[in-house]
Design an enzyme around this catalytic site. Structure first.
Site, PDB file in Angstrom:
ATOM      1  CE  LYS A  48      40.538 -64.441  17.311  1.00 10.42           C
ATOM      2  NZ  LYS A  48      41.233 -65.660  16.839  1.00 10.42           N
ATOM      3  NE  ARG A 147      41.989 -73.521  17.421  1.00  3.55           N
ATOM      4  CZ  ARG A 147      42.220 -72.237  17.652  1.00  3.55           C
ATOM      5  NH1 ARG A 147      42.240 -71.763  18.892  1.00  3.55           N
ATOM      6  NH2 ARG A 147      42.422 -71.394  16.660  1.00  3.55           N
ATOM      7  CE1 TYR A 280      30.119 -59.755  50.475  1.00  7.31           C
ATOM      8  CE2 TYR A 280      31.116 -59.197  48.354  1.00  7.31           C
ATOM      9  CZ  TYR A 280      29.999 -59.259  49.185  1.00  7.31           C
ATOM     10  OH  TYR A 280      28.796 -58.826  48.725  1.00  7.31           O
ATOM     11  CG  MET A 328      28.803 -58.774  40.636  1.00  8.79           C
ATOM     12  SD  MET A 328      27.112 -59.327  40.891  1.00  8.79           S
ATOM     13  CE  MET A 328      27.346 -60.988  41.499  1.00  8.79           C
TER      14      MET A 328
HETATM   15  C1  LIG Z   1      42.526 -65.342  16.462  1.00  8.47           C
HETATM   16  C2  LIG Z   1      43.169 -65.815  15.233  1.00  8.47           C
HETATM   17  C3  LIG Z   1      44.192 -65.080  14.644  1.00  8.47           C
HETATM   18  C4  LIG Z   1      44.817 -63.850  15.297  1.00  8.47           C
HETATM   19  O1  LIG Z   1      45.670 -64.266  16.339  1.00  8.47           O
HETATM   20  P1  LIG Z   1      46.554 -63.218  17.167  1.00  8.47           P
HETATM   21  O2  LIG Z   1      47.395 -64.065  18.047  1.00  8.47           O
HETATM   22  O3  LIG Z   1      45.605 -62.389  17.948  1.00  8.47           O
HETATM   23  O4  LIG Z   1      47.328 -62.436  16.195  1.00  8.47           O
HETATM   24  C5  LIG Z   1      44.671 -65.511  13.423  1.00  8.47           C
HETATM   25  N1  LIG Z   1      44.185 -66.624  12.826  1.00  8.47           N
HETATM   26  C6  LIG Z   1      43.217 -67.373  13.395  1.00  8.47           C
HETATM   27  C7  LIG Z   1      42.734 -68.597  12.698  1.00  8.47           C
HETATM   28  C8  LIG Z   1      42.687 -67.012  14.617  1.00  8.47           C
HETATM   29  O5  LIG Z   1      41.732 -67.755  15.173  1.00  8.47           O
END
Ligand SMILES: *Cc1c(COP(=O)(O)O)cnc(C)c1O
Length: 390
Positions: A48, A147, A280, A328
């Protein structure tokens, strides 16, 4: 390819600020996880957020080469990128959900959703029926993180409702840990595992036959062997991030190496007198005649502004301090103490190793008051990624 400047009219040469990705290290990290969990446990690769900033497509292709059969993304947009890049036979799990028209797209593209809302489940069921298919879904149980997920104590009711949706198959039941990296909260994690076991039984009692049960993120994989289930979902550790991901330790887990380095080159080196201010807000004042170098990288590239007057980089194998505010597009460093004279175009390492000196993403992030994930995810699209094969 993502991050690489290839549009018509773009200059042939690039600003000398870039990220180097070591696909061999990524592959080695994936193998390390697989060795740890054993051949019976599926190692789903979490890619992701553009593989935590490492480039989802090249990373997924390399992991596929290592035998990865499952990829986890956050949103269907990310799944679409992988499908268009030729990841067509492997499974893709969408951890965040799916919204509106994305439901039908997921069914057509065989992208598997994580389900935690009945209306979304109904939408998937409808879309699957219209296409004459049975859609696999993964049911997320909230075992204490509060969550995403169906509350653990409402699992039975939800699972019974799902049983009425004939075009869905609950392929997996999953949960996510809140604090698997914190030994002080092991009791909390064990409670999450116990709640998950009860929820899994409730799903089965409602008539489902989930083939998979998965709980573990990176920390779960390494710190809670009891949580490995039939599949694991490591993310960070695949990218060699462990210092702020796994329980505190001074030694890297076996076989795990960093995947990303971040480099630049000094664009101007100059002498400034004692008592002059830098950048800055005039926030740094020299105490001696100083040699100052400007780097073509700034917070628009994801180099945290919080490193103003506190970060450090490596030049000629030695540390040099960030002085003044990170701006920046530019960052200023003090190279006065470096043994060998520093010239314009000399290599500067923001993250990685040069000679005997190293700066890890975790260390840089901590200095900036954040975690390695936020740092690597935040590196801007205008920073090209170079994949160092071989
Ligand atoms: C991001 C995520 C993971 C991976 O987590 P890491 O700490 O990067 O290993 C696994 N399961 C879910 C549901 C996640 O959102």
């Amino acid at each position: 390819m993502d991050g690489v400047i290839a549009s018509a009219g773009a200059p042939d040469h690039r600003r000398p600020t870039w990220i180097e990705i070591d696909p061999g290290a990524l592959a080695g990290n994936y193998r390390a996880v697989r060795e740890l969990v054993g051949a019976e446990v599926e190692a789903m690769a979490v890619v992701k957020a553009n593989a935590y900033g490492h480039g989802a497509i090249p990373c997924a292709l390399r992991l596929r080469g290592e035998g990865a059969r499952w990829f986890c993304v956050a949103i269907p947009e990310e799944a679409a990128e992988l499908r268009s890049a030729g990841i067509v036979d492997e499974r893709i799990l969408c951890l965040g959900g799916a919204w509106g028209e994305q439901v039908a797209w997921c069914v057509s593209a065989r992208v598997t959703p994580v389900i935690y809302r009945l209306d979304t489940a109904q939408a998937f069921d409808r879309a699957a029926r219209e296409r004459g298919v049975i859609a696999d879904v993964h049911l997320e149980i909230d075992t204490g993180m509060n969550r995403l997920g169906v509350r653990h104590d409402q699992t039975a009711e939800f699972a019974r409702a799902l049983a009425g949706l004939k075009n869905l198959r609950v392929e997996a039941v999953m949960t996510h840990f809140a604090a698997a990296d914190e030994p002080a909260r092991d009791e909390f994690t064990r409670n999450q595992i116990a709640r998950f076991d009860d929820a899994f039984a409730a799903v089965r009692a409602a008539g489902h036959e989930p083939a998979m049960r998965d709980l573990a993120n990176s920390a779960g994989v390494y710190a809670h062997a009891a949580a490995r289930g039939s599949a694991v979902r490591p993310g960070g550790v695949l990218y060699g991030l462990w210092r702020d991901v796994l329980p505190p330790s001074d030694v890297p887990p076996a076989g795990v190496r960093p995947v990303m380095s971040w480099k630049s080159r000094a664009t101007l080196v100059k002498e400034v007198g004692a008592g002059e201010t830098i950048g800055y807000g005039c926030s740094h004042r020299t105490t001696r005649r100083s040699c100052i170098a400007t780097l073509p990288v700034g917070y628009a590239d994801g180099y945290p502004r919080a490193l103003s007057n506190r970060g450090r980089v490596i030049v000629h194998g030695q540390f040099a301090a960030v002085v003044g505010r990170v701006s920046m597009d530019l960052t200023i460093i003090d190279v006065t103490g470096i043994d060998r004279e520093v010239h314009a175009d000399d290599l500067v390492t923001l993250v990685g190793t040069d000679g005997a000196s190293s700066i890890s993403a975790e260390e840089l992030a901590a200095e900036a008051g954040t975690i390695s994930y936020e740092l690597t995810c935040g590196i801007g699209a205008r920073v090209p990624k170079i994949y160092m094969e071989g």
